[in-house]
Design an enzyme around this catalytic site. Sequence first.
Site, PDB file in Angstrom:
ATOM      1  N   SER A   1       0.816  -1.212   0.000  1.00  0.00           N
ATOM      2  CA  SER A   1       0.000   0.000   0.000  1.00  0.00           C
ATOM      3  C   SER A   1       0.855   1.270   0.000  1.00  0.00           C
ATOM      4  O   SER A   1       0.376   2.345  -0.333  1.00  0.00           O
ATOM      5  CB  SER A   1      -0.950  -0.002   1.196  1.00  0.00           C
ATOM      6  OG  SER A   1      -0.211   0.065   2.387  1.00  0.00           O
ATOM      7  N   HIS A   2       2.120   1.165   0.409  1.00  0.00           N
ATOM      8  CA  HIS A   2       3.034   2.311   0.334  1.00  0.00           C
ATOM      9  C   HIS A   2       4.030   2.177  -0.820  1.00  0.00           C
ATOM     10  O   HIS A   2       4.986   2.944  -0.912  1.00  0.00           O
ATOM     11  CB  HIS A   2       3.804   2.488   1.647  1.00  0.00           C
ATOM     12  CG  HIS A   2       2.949   3.020   2.754  1.00  0.00           C
ATOM     13  ND1 HIS A   2       2.452   2.227   3.743  1.00  0.00           N
ATOM     14  CD2 HIS A   2       2.475   4.276   3.001  1.00  0.00           C
ATOM     15  CE1 HIS A   2       1.718   2.961   4.574  1.00  0.00           C
ATOM     16  NE2 HIS A   2       1.712   4.197   4.147  1.00  0.00           N
TER      17      HIS A   2
ATOM     18  N   GLU B   1      -8.081  -1.935   6.046  1.00  0.00           N
ATOM     19  CA  GLU B   1      -8.521  -3.248   6.535  1.00  0.00           C
ATOM     20  C   GLU B   1     -10.046  -3.308   6.613  1.00  0.00           C
ATOM     21  O   GLU B   1     -10.661  -4.333   6.293  1.00  0.00           O
ATOM     22  CB  GLU B   1      -7.907  -3.464   7.926  1.00  0.00           C
ATOM     23  CG  GLU B   1      -7.953  -4.869   8.446  1.00  0.00           C
ATOM     24  CD  GLU B   1      -7.061  -5.801   7.651  1.00  0.00           C
ATOM     25  OE1 GLU B   1      -7.437  -6.967   7.523  1.00  0.00           O
ATOM     26  OE2 GLU B   1      -6.004  -5.348   7.140  1.00  0.00           O
TER      27      GLU B   1
END
Lengths: 343, 343
Positions: A47-48, A188
Amino acid sequence: MTHDITLSLQEAQALSRRILRHAGFGTGHVEAITQSVVAAQRDECHSHGLYRLLGCVETAKMGGLDPQAVPEVIDQAPGIVRVDARYGSSLLAFEQGLAPLREKAERNGIAVLAINHCFHFSALWSEVEALSGMGLAGLAMNPTHAFVAPAGGVRALLGTNPFAFSWPRPGGNPYTFDFATSVVARGEIELHRRAGKSIPDNWALDDRGQPTTDPTAALEGAMLTFGSHKGSALSTMIELLAGPLIGDALSHETQAANAAGTGRPCHGELVIALSPKTFLGEQCEAGLLHAERLFEEMLGQGARLPSQRRFQARSRSLKEGVSIPAALYRDLQALAGEDGKAD
Amino acid sequence: MTHDITLSLQEAQALSRRILRHAGFGTGHVEAITQSVVAAQRDECHSHGLYRLLGCVETAKMGGLDPQAVPEVIDQAPGIVRVDARYGSSLLAFEQGLAPLREKAERNGIAVLAINHCFHFSALWSEVEALSGMGLAGLAMNPTHAFVAPAGGVRALLGTNPFAFSWPRPGGNPYTFDFATSVVARGEIELHRRAGKSIPDNWALDDRGQPTTDPTAALEGAMLTFGSHKGSALSTMIELLAGPLIGDALSHETQAANAAGTGRPCHGELVIALSPKTFLGEQCEAGLLHAERLFEEMLGQGARLPSQRRFQARSRSLKEGVSIPAALYRDLQALAGEDGKAD
C-alpha cells in the site's frame, strides 16, 4: 484471472522516475519519492509501494500538493531543525533535514526535526531507519486526518496517527516498529466491506457513536484507537507534539480538504533523534551489545521482532526484484506518458 | 468493620517526614519522598500514596536502596543531564536534575534527563507535571521488573514499563496521562485473586505460556501488554531508551533482586522535555491556545481527558484533606518511632 509483473529494483525506480517527471515533479521530489515507494515495494508494503504513485500524481493534479515545492530549512534552535515543506511531499523535506538533524543529535544527544506544511503519504519506518542506519535511535510521528474517535467519544477527531521507532543493531537489520494508533488500518475495514465480511465490534463506531460490526457503517462513522484509552492517549500526544508544538494542524482541521481530495491544508511531522554515542561515549558499543540481550531473549522464547517479515521481503526483493499486479503495472505505464518506454 | 482517618495535607506531610527520618533517610530524600507520596495521596492514587512508605522503609532496611544516597548530577552533553541516583530513590535525583533539564530544554528546544541506578517506586505523572508546570511538554518512561511477556512470547521479560506525558494548558490543569504498558496493573490481578474472581483471557499467560483466566496462575506466569503487538513494541522501546541507551539495566536483569526484596540492581529512568517557547517563539501562546481546540472537541463529544478524576480528587483534598484506612494509619504511626506524636 490476474497475473503479476516482476521488475528489478532498477526498473521499478526508472518507472517511478518517469511517472513523477511526467507529472511535473521537480528533480529532488522525483528522487525522494522514488526512493520511498521503491523501498516500500521492496519490503512488500504494497500500500506504500508503487501503487502510491497513483494517488500522489492525482493529488498533484488536484493542486493538493506542489510538485515543485522547494523546502526551506530553518535552524530553529540548537536542538531543532525545522523544514517548511511548502505544501510539497514530506519526503524531500525529511531528506533535507536529515543531515542537520544528525549533526544536532550527535552534538546535543537529542534533537528534533519538525516538518511543516507537508503532504504526507509515506510510511514512517523508512525515515526512522534512515536514522538507525546512521547509528541513531529514531522516533517519528504525525497527525493524519480525522478518522478516529477518542476513547469515550462518539465522533472522528483524531487521525490514524502513526508512531514509529528504530534502534540500531550492530551488524544486522535495526529493531523497527511503525504502527497506526487506530486499532487497524482504514484499508482493513475497506477490505472487509468488499469481501462482505463483518468486523470485530471493537474496531469502529457507526455515525451515531455506537459500536458496529458493519464495515460500511464503520467507514461512515469513526474508527477506534488500539488499546482503548491508552492508545487514545498516545494518539492525542501525537496530535499535540506534531501539531500545535510545531505550529501545525490538528487532524480534524485537515479532514475537509482530505475528503475533497485537495490535500490542503497539509499537516506536520515530528522526528526525534537520540545519539547513543553522545549518551554513552566510550561505552556506546557495550550499550548496543547490551540491548542485544533483550532481542535474544525475545527470539529465544519464540516471539517475533516487529518488521522481521519486512526484512525477509527486502532480502528476497534485492535478489529477485519486486512483483506487482499486471493491472497496476498498466495503470502506472499509462501515467508515464510518451517517455513510458525509455528512461 | 473499617473506618478512615482524615489528615490535613500538612499532617500527612508531617507523618511522612517522621517515618522517613526515623528510617534514616537523608533530609533531601525525606522531602522529595514526602512531596511525592502526599501528592499521590492528595490525588487519591492510593497505591502511590502514604501506603508506599511501608515498602520504601522496608526496602531501605533490606539494603535495597540507600536512604543516604547523594545523587551525582553530570552535564553529559548540551542536551543531556544525567543524574546518578547511586541506589537512592529516583525522586531526589529527579529533583536535582530538573533545573538543568529545564535550562537545556529551553535553550535547545528538547533535552533529556537520564537517571541511573535509582530505586523507583513513584508514579511518573508527578514528574511530567513538574515539567508542564514550567510550561514544558514532558515525557517520562522507565523499565521495571520482568512481569510481562512480549507479544508472541511465553515468558515474562518486559517490565510493566510506564509511559507518561504532560502538556501545559493555559490557566488550568495540564493534559496528563500515565499508563503501564501491561494490559492492567499487577495489583488488579492480585485483587481478582483475593476476591476469588477469574480474569479476562487477554490479561496474562500461565507458567506454560498459555492464556489463563486464573489470577493465581497469571501471577505465577506472565502478564500481557496492552494493545497486543503495539503495546509490546512500545514497552520494548521503553526498555531500550531507559535502559541500554543510558547505560542502565533491562527489566529482566532486575527481576531476581526484586523477587528477593533487596531492590538491587536498580534501573534507570528517561525524561524528555520539549519547550513550546523554543519551538514557537512569539507564536507560543497561540500554539497553546490552538491545542485547546483539541481538548474542547474531545470534551464536546463526551470524551473524558485522562487524569480528570485525579484533578477532581486533588481539588477535594486541598479543601478537605486526605483519608486513609485506620489500619494503615496505625501501621504508619508504628513506623514513626518515638517522635511519632510530634513533628
